[in-house]
Design a protein around this motif. Structure first.
Motif, PDB file in Angstrom:
ATOM      1  N   VAL A 180       0.844  -1.197   0.000  1.00  0.00           N
ATOM      2  CA  VAL A 180       0.000   0.000   0.000  1.00  0.00           C
ATOM      3  C   VAL A 180       0.880   1.248   0.000  1.00  0.00           C
ATOM      4  N   GLN A 181       0.335   2.331  -0.580  1.00  0.00           N
ATOM      5  CA  GLN A 181       0.980   3.633  -0.572  1.00  0.00           C
ATOM      6  C   GLN A 181      -0.128   4.693  -0.473  1.00  0.00           C
ATOM      7  N   PRO A 182       0.211   5.940  -0.177  1.00  0.00           N
ATOM      8  CA  PRO A 182      -0.825   6.977  -0.139  1.00  0.00           C
ATOM      9  C   PRO A 182      -1.482   7.130  -1.511  1.00  0.00           C
ATOM     10  N   PRO A 183      -2.768   7.505  -1.548  1.00  0.00           N
ATOM     11  CA  PRO A 183      -3.422   7.683  -2.846  1.00  0.00           C
ATOM     12  C   PRO A 183      -2.807   8.844  -3.624  1.00  0.00           C
ATOM     13  N   SER A 184      -2.723   8.700  -4.945  1.00  0.00           N
ATOM     14  CA  SER A 184      -2.226   9.782  -5.783  1.00  0.00           C
ATOM     15  C   SER A 184      -3.394  10.652  -6.246  1.00  0.00           C
ATOM     16  N   PHE A 185      -3.087  11.868  -6.676  1.00  0.00           N
ATOM     17  CA  PHE A 185      -4.123  12.826  -7.068  1.00  0.00           C
ATOM     18  C   PHE A 185      -4.916  12.315  -8.274  1.00  0.00           C
ATOM     19  N   TYR A 186      -4.212  11.706  -9.222  1.00  0.00           N
ATOM     20  CA  TYR A 186      -4.871  11.286 -10.453  1.00  0.00           C
ATOM     21  C   TYR A 186      -5.405   9.857 -10.399  1.00  0.00           C
ATOM     22  N   TYR A 187      -4.697   8.974  -9.678  1.00  0.00           N
ATOM     23  CA  TYR A 187      -5.016   7.555  -9.773  1.00  0.00           C
ATOM     24  C   TYR A 187      -5.594   6.959  -8.497  1.00  0.00           C
ATOM     25  N   GLY A 188      -5.778   7.754  -7.459  1.00  0.00           N
ATOM     26  CA  GLY A 188      -6.322   7.215  -6.213  1.00  0.00           C
ATOM     27  C   GLY A 188      -5.425   6.135  -5.641  1.00  0.00           C
ATOM     28  N   ASN A 189      -6.023   4.987  -5.324  1.00  0.00           N
ATOM     29  CA  ASN A 189      -5.277   3.879  -4.723  1.00  0.00           C
ATOM     30  C   ASN A 189      -4.849   2.821  -5.732  1.00  0.00           C
ATOM     31  N   ASP A 190      -4.725   3.214  -6.999  1.00  0.00           N
ATOM     32  CA  ASP A 190      -4.341   2.245  -8.023  1.00  0.00           C
ATOM     33  C   ASP A 190      -2.937   1.689  -7.819  1.00  0.00           C
ATOM     34  N   GLY A 191      -2.089   2.364  -7.027  1.00  0.00           N
ATOM     35  CA  GLY A 191      -0.740   1.867  -6.779  1.00  0.00           C
ATOM     36  C   GLY A 191      -0.700   0.665  -5.857  1.00  0.00           C
TER      37      GLY A 191
END
Length: 328
Positions: A80-91
Motif C-alpha cells: 500500500v501507498q498513499p493515494p495519488s491525485f490522479y489515480y487514487g489507490n491504483d498503486g
C-alpha cells in the motif's frame, strides 16, 4: 621481554580465533540442514521512484531444497501507498507468487532472492481484474542462519506497483522458520498476532493496522469447500493520521470463513451485528491468504471493504502469525 611476547601472542591468538568466528557468524549450517518446509514472512517500509512512501508485507509457505532453491513456493506480497491525485489507490497491489524457480538462496554468501516470473499473478488491490506483470522484478535479502531457523533483512528491490512505478527503496525484516508440511486442516486454537500498513482513498497519509486474538476453526470435510469457526475472540485496530482509531472486537464465530487445501487457502473476517466496533463497519470484511503447515501458519491481507474513520474504504498490507501456542 618474554612476558611481553607471551602477551602479544595471546592477543594474536585471540584475533586468530575471533576473526574466523566472526566471519562465520552469518551462516553456520549446511544447506541440507535447512531444507524442508518453512513459513516465511517479512514486513516493513518502502519508497518508490515517484517518491511515495509505502508499506509492504509478505508471507507464505516454501519448501527449500538443499541446492539453493525451492521445491515448492506459495507466497503473497501485499503493498500500500498513499493515494495519488490522479489515480487514487491504483498503486496498491497484491502478488501471488507460486513458481518455485522464483526463489534462490546461498548460505555461503548469506543471500536470498525472490525474482517474480510471468506465471505469477499481480493485481491492483482496489480492482483485482486489473492485472499487471512483475516478471523479472525482484526483492533481495541478506540471510542469517542458526540451526534450522533463518532471519532476513532486505537489501534491494525492483518491484513495480499498480501504477507502474518502481519500488526501489525498502526496509523489510522477516523470518523463515521450520514448519510441518502443508495441511488441509487448521486444527486447534490459533493465535493471531500481527499488523502492517493501511491506505485509504479518503486520506493523504498512510496509517497502521494491528490485530491479535484467538481463532478455533472447525475441521472441513472432504465435501466442504468453505470452512467455519468454532470460536473467535479477536481485536482489530487501525488508523490514518489525523483521525480517530477504529477499534473492532470480533467475537461471533460466524464472522469467520476459510478455505484450505494442502496448506494454501483464504481467510475472511467479517464484522457482524454481534461485534463491537466504534465505527459501524457492519457486514464489512477483511480478506487474507491463509497458509497452514501443521501447527504453524501465516496470513497476508489481500483485500476487503473495511472503512476508515472518515468512512472511506481502506487497503491493507498486513501479515500475522496464525499458529497454535504449542509450536510446530
Amino acid at each position: 621481554m618474554r612476558n611481553s611476547m607471551m602477551g602479544s601472542l595471546r592477543v594474536l591468538l585471540g584475533v586468530a580465533v575471533l576473526v574466523p568466528a566472526f566471519a562465520l557468524a552469518r551462516v553456520t549450517v549446511a544447506s541440507a540442514q535447512i531444507a524442508g518446509p518453512k513459513i516465511l514472512w517479512a514486513l516493513g517500509g518502502t519508497a518508490n521512484t515517484a517518491d511515495y512512501r509505502g508499506h509492504l508485507a509478505m508471507g507464505g509457505l516454501v519448501v527449500l531444497d538443499n541446492k539453493g532453491g525451492a521445491k515448492s513456493l506459495n507466497l503473497t506480497i501485499a503493498y500500500v501507498q498513499p493515494p495519488s491525485f490522479y489515480y487514487g489507490n491504483d498503486g496498491d497491489f497484491v502478488c501471488e507468487v507460486t513458481n518455485p524457480k522464483d526463489l534462490s538462496y546461498s548460505l555461503t554468501n548469506g543471500k536470498l532472492t525472490l525474482t517474480l516470473s510471468q506465471s505469477d499473478t499481480c493485481y491492483q488491490t482496489v480492482d483485482p481484474s486489473q492485472q499487471f506483470s512483475n516478471s523479472r522484478n525482484s526483492v533481495s535479502f541478506t540471510l542469517y542462519a542458526r540451526g534450522s531457523k533463518l532471519r532476513m533483512v532486505s537489501t534491494q528491490a525492483s518491484l513495480r506497483d499498480g501504477e507502474g512505478d518502481t519500488i526501489n527503496s525498502l526496509a523489510l525484516s522477516g523470518e523463515m522458520n521450520p514448519s510441518g508440511s502443508g495441511s488441509s486442516q487448521a486444527t486447534g486454537v490459533r493465535f493471531v498476532s500481527g499488523g502492517g500498513g493501511v491506505s485509504s482513498s479518503g486520506d493523504l497519509f498512510l496509517g497502521h493496522m494491528a490485530l491479535a486474538g484467538l481463532i478455533s476453526l472447525n475441521p472441513m470435510t472432504k465435501k466442504e469447500k468453505t470452512g467455519t469457526a468454532k470460536s473467535l475472540d479477536l481485536t482489530l485496530t487501525y488508523y490514518v493520521p489525523g483521525y480517530d482509531n477504529v477499534v473492532c472486537h470480533l467475537t461471533d464465530p460466524s464472522d469467520v470463513s476459510y478455505t484450505l487445501d494442502k496448506g494454501v487457502g483464504t481467510l475472511t473476517l467479517t464484522v457482524g451485528s454481534n461485534d463491537t466496533c466504534n465505527l459501524g463497519n457492519n457486514h464489512n470484511s477483511l480478506s487474507f491468504d491463509l497458509y497452514v503447515a501443521g501447527a504453524s501458519g501465516r496470513i497476508v491481507s489481500t483485500g476487503g471493504n473495511l472503512l476508515s474513520s472518515t468512512e472511506a474504504p481502506i487497503d491493507t498490507a498486513v501479515t500475522a502469525d496464525f499458529s497454535t501456542p504449542g509450536g510446530f
